[in-house]
Design a protein around this motif. Structure first.
Motif, short mmCIF file in Angstrom:
data_model
loop_
_atom_site.label_atom_id
_atom_site.label_comp_id
_atom_site.label_asym_id
_atom_site.label_seq_id
_atom_site.Cartn_x
_atom_site.Cartn_y
_atom_site.Cartn_z
N VAL A 28 0.84 -1.20 0.00
CA VAL A 28 0.00 0.00 0.00
C VAL A 28 0.88 1.25 0.00
O VAL A 28 1.76 1.41 0.85
CB VAL A 28 -0.94 0.00 1.22
CG1 VAL A 28 -1.75 1.29 1.27
CG2 VAL A 28 -1.87 -1.20 1.16
N TRP A 35 1.38 3.28 4.34
CA TRP A 35 0.10 3.47 5.01
C TRP A 35 0.28 4.57 6.05
O TRP A 35 0.55 4.35 7.22
CB TRP A 35 -0.33 2.16 5.64
CG TRP A 35 -1.67 2.14 6.31
CD1 TRP A 35 -1.89 1.87 7.62
CD2 TRP A 35 -2.95 2.40 5.74
NE1 TRP A 35 -3.23 1.93 7.92
CE2 TRP A 35 -3.91 2.26 6.76
CE3 TRP A 35 -3.38 2.75 4.47
CZ2 TRP A 35 -5.27 2.45 6.56
CZ3 TRP A 35 -4.75 2.93 4.27
CH2 TRP A 35 -5.67 2.79 5.31
N LEU A 41 -3.09 8.05 -1.25
CA LEU A 41 -3.54 6.66 -1.40
C LEU A 41 -4.56 6.51 -2.53
O LEU A 41 -4.64 5.45 -3.17
CB LEU A 41 -4.14 6.17 -0.08
CG LEU A 41 -3.15 6.11 1.10
CD1 LEU A 41 -3.88 5.75 2.38
CD2 LEU A 41 -2.04 5.11 0.81
N PHE A 58 0.20 -3.91 4.16
CA PHE A 58 0.23 -2.60 4.83
C PHE A 58 1.50 -2.51 5.67
O PHE A 58 1.77 -3.38 6.51
CB PHE A 58 -0.99 -2.43 5.74
CG PHE A 58 -2.31 -2.33 5.00
CD1 PHE A 58 -2.85 -1.09 4.70
CD2 PHE A 58 -3.01 -3.47 4.63
CE1 PHE A 58 -4.06 -0.99 4.06
CE2 PHE A 58 -4.22 -3.38 3.99
CZ PHE A 58 -4.75 -2.14 3.69
N TYR A 60 3.24 0.22 8.28
CA TYR A 60 2.84 1.44 9.00
C TYR A 60 3.60 1.51 10.33
O TYR A 60 4.18 0.54 10.83
CB TYR A 60 1.33 1.45 9.25
CG TYR A 60 0.78 0.16 9.82
CD1 TYR A 60 0.63 0.00 11.20
CD2 TYR A 60 0.41 -0.89 8.98
CE1 TYR A 60 0.13 -1.17 11.73
CE2 TYR A 60 -0.10 -2.06 9.50
CZ TYR A 60 -0.24 -2.20 10.87
OH TYR A 60 -0.73 -3.37 11.40
N HIS A 64 -0.39 3.91 13.91
CA HIS A 64 -1.47 3.60 12.97
C HIS A 64 -1.94 2.15 13.17
O HIS A 64 -1.25 1.34 13.82
CB HIS A 64 -1.01 3.79 11.53
CG HIS A 64 -0.50 5.16 11.22
ND1 HIS A 64 -1.27 6.29 11.34
CD2 HIS A 64 0.74 5.59 10.80
CE1 HIS A 64 -0.57 7.37 10.99
NE2 HIS A 64 0.67 6.96 10.66
N VAL A 66 -4.90 -0.87 11.04
CA VAL A 66 -5.69 -1.16 9.83
C VAL A 66 -7.02 -1.75 10.27
O VAL A 66 -7.05 -2.75 11.01
CB VAL A 66 -4.95 -2.14 8.89
CG1 VAL A 66 -5.80 -2.45 7.67
CG2 VAL A 66 -3.60 -1.57 8.47
N CYS A 105 -7.81 3.78 8.74
CA CYS A 105 -6.98 3.81 9.95
C CYS A 105 -7.88 4.18 11.13
O CYS A 105 -8.63 5.16 11.06
CB CYS A 105 -5.84 4.81 9.80
SG CYS A 105 -4.78 4.94 11.29
N MET A 115 -6.35 8.56 5.25
CA MET A 115 -5.92 7.19 5.43
C MET A 115 -7.13 6.24 5.31
O MET A 115 -7.61 5.67 6.29
CB MET A 115 -5.23 7.03 6.79
CG MET A 115 -3.87 7.70 6.86
SD MET A 115 -2.99 7.29 8.40
CE MET A 115 -2.69 5.54 8.17
#
Length: 233
Positions: A28, A35, A41, A58, A60, A64, A66, A105, A115
């Motif tokens: 991503v 991310w 994005l 992802f 991050y 953060h 997901v 997020c 996000m």
């Protein structure tokens, strides 16, 4: 009957192996982003093609996470009713079925800052192998089209089958037995005897008086010679 299930199983295994070989992992925001709130994005996801069997990765920071959410929660950036929640800094999600999936997020304010991600997964298309011709079809003789022209409907059949004959009459140079006289009304036939004119009308010619006397004299002379030879013996 056992051949059909075995064939279907082989085809399913082959399809799965093809999908695994063609599977791609989409990081991503990569390769220059991730991310986070600073990566565009939406531009990144519009440049990707997601197929069934691919993976969504992802990457991050600890601030953060997901969340997989519904369409309504995606639009309103609500993460309280998430379908799945992931954290740990690295998350890989397999795209095992076609359709749209929505990720945000869960940190407060991050979804509204960009996000959020909508992924549309489609089925992979695999081309089937071309059909092979049976050996019997390959061994069958091929008939070449006939080159004989069909007779024209305007031409009679008898005239098309009749042999061609030359209608040209022989020239005087080719026929040595006939010689044409300078006059157009008579044809002269060369002979050892005296020439006789033949009328073009086809009537029989009459001998002249001189030729009759000559013939009688020849007969008298011949008869006299025969009598002399008879008396001598």
């Amino acid at each position: 009957m056992a051949v059909l299930p075995r064939t279907l199983m082989s085809f399913a295994i082959m399809t799965m192996l093809i999908e695994l070989a063609m599977a791609a992992t989409h990081t991503v925001g990569g390769p220059n982003g991730g991310w986070d709130a600073t990566t565009d994005l939406q531009t990144w996801v519009s440049s990707q093609t997601f197929l069934v069997g691919d993976n969504l990765n992802f990457q991050y920071s600890p601030s953060h996470n997901v969340l997989e959410v519904s369409k309504a929660d995606y639009d309103s950036c609500q993460g309280s009713n998430s379908i799945q929640a992931y954290n740990g800094g690295s998350t890989t999600i397999p795209l095992s079925s076609p359709g749209k999936r929505y990720f945000i997020c869960g940190t407060i304010g991050h979804c509204s800052q960009g996000m959020k991600l909508e992924v549309d997964t489609s089925l992979a298309t695999t081309s089937a192998p071309p059909p092979t011709a049976s050996p019997a079809a390959n061994l069958a003789p091929q008939k070449s089209p006939s080159t004989t022209p069909a007779p024209s409907p305007d031409t009679p059949l008898a005239s098309s089958l009749a042999p061609e004959t030359s209608s040209a009459a022989p020239s005087p140079a080719q026929s040595p037995e006939l010689a044409f006289s300078p006059t157009p009304n008579a044809i002269v036939i060369p002979s050892s005897e005296s020439p006789t004119s033949i009328s073009r009308t086809g009537s029989s010619p009459e001998p002249s008086a001189a030729s009759s006397l000559n013939n009688k004299g020849s007969l008298t002379l011949g008869f006299g010679i025969v009598m002399m030879l008879f008396l001598a013996f």
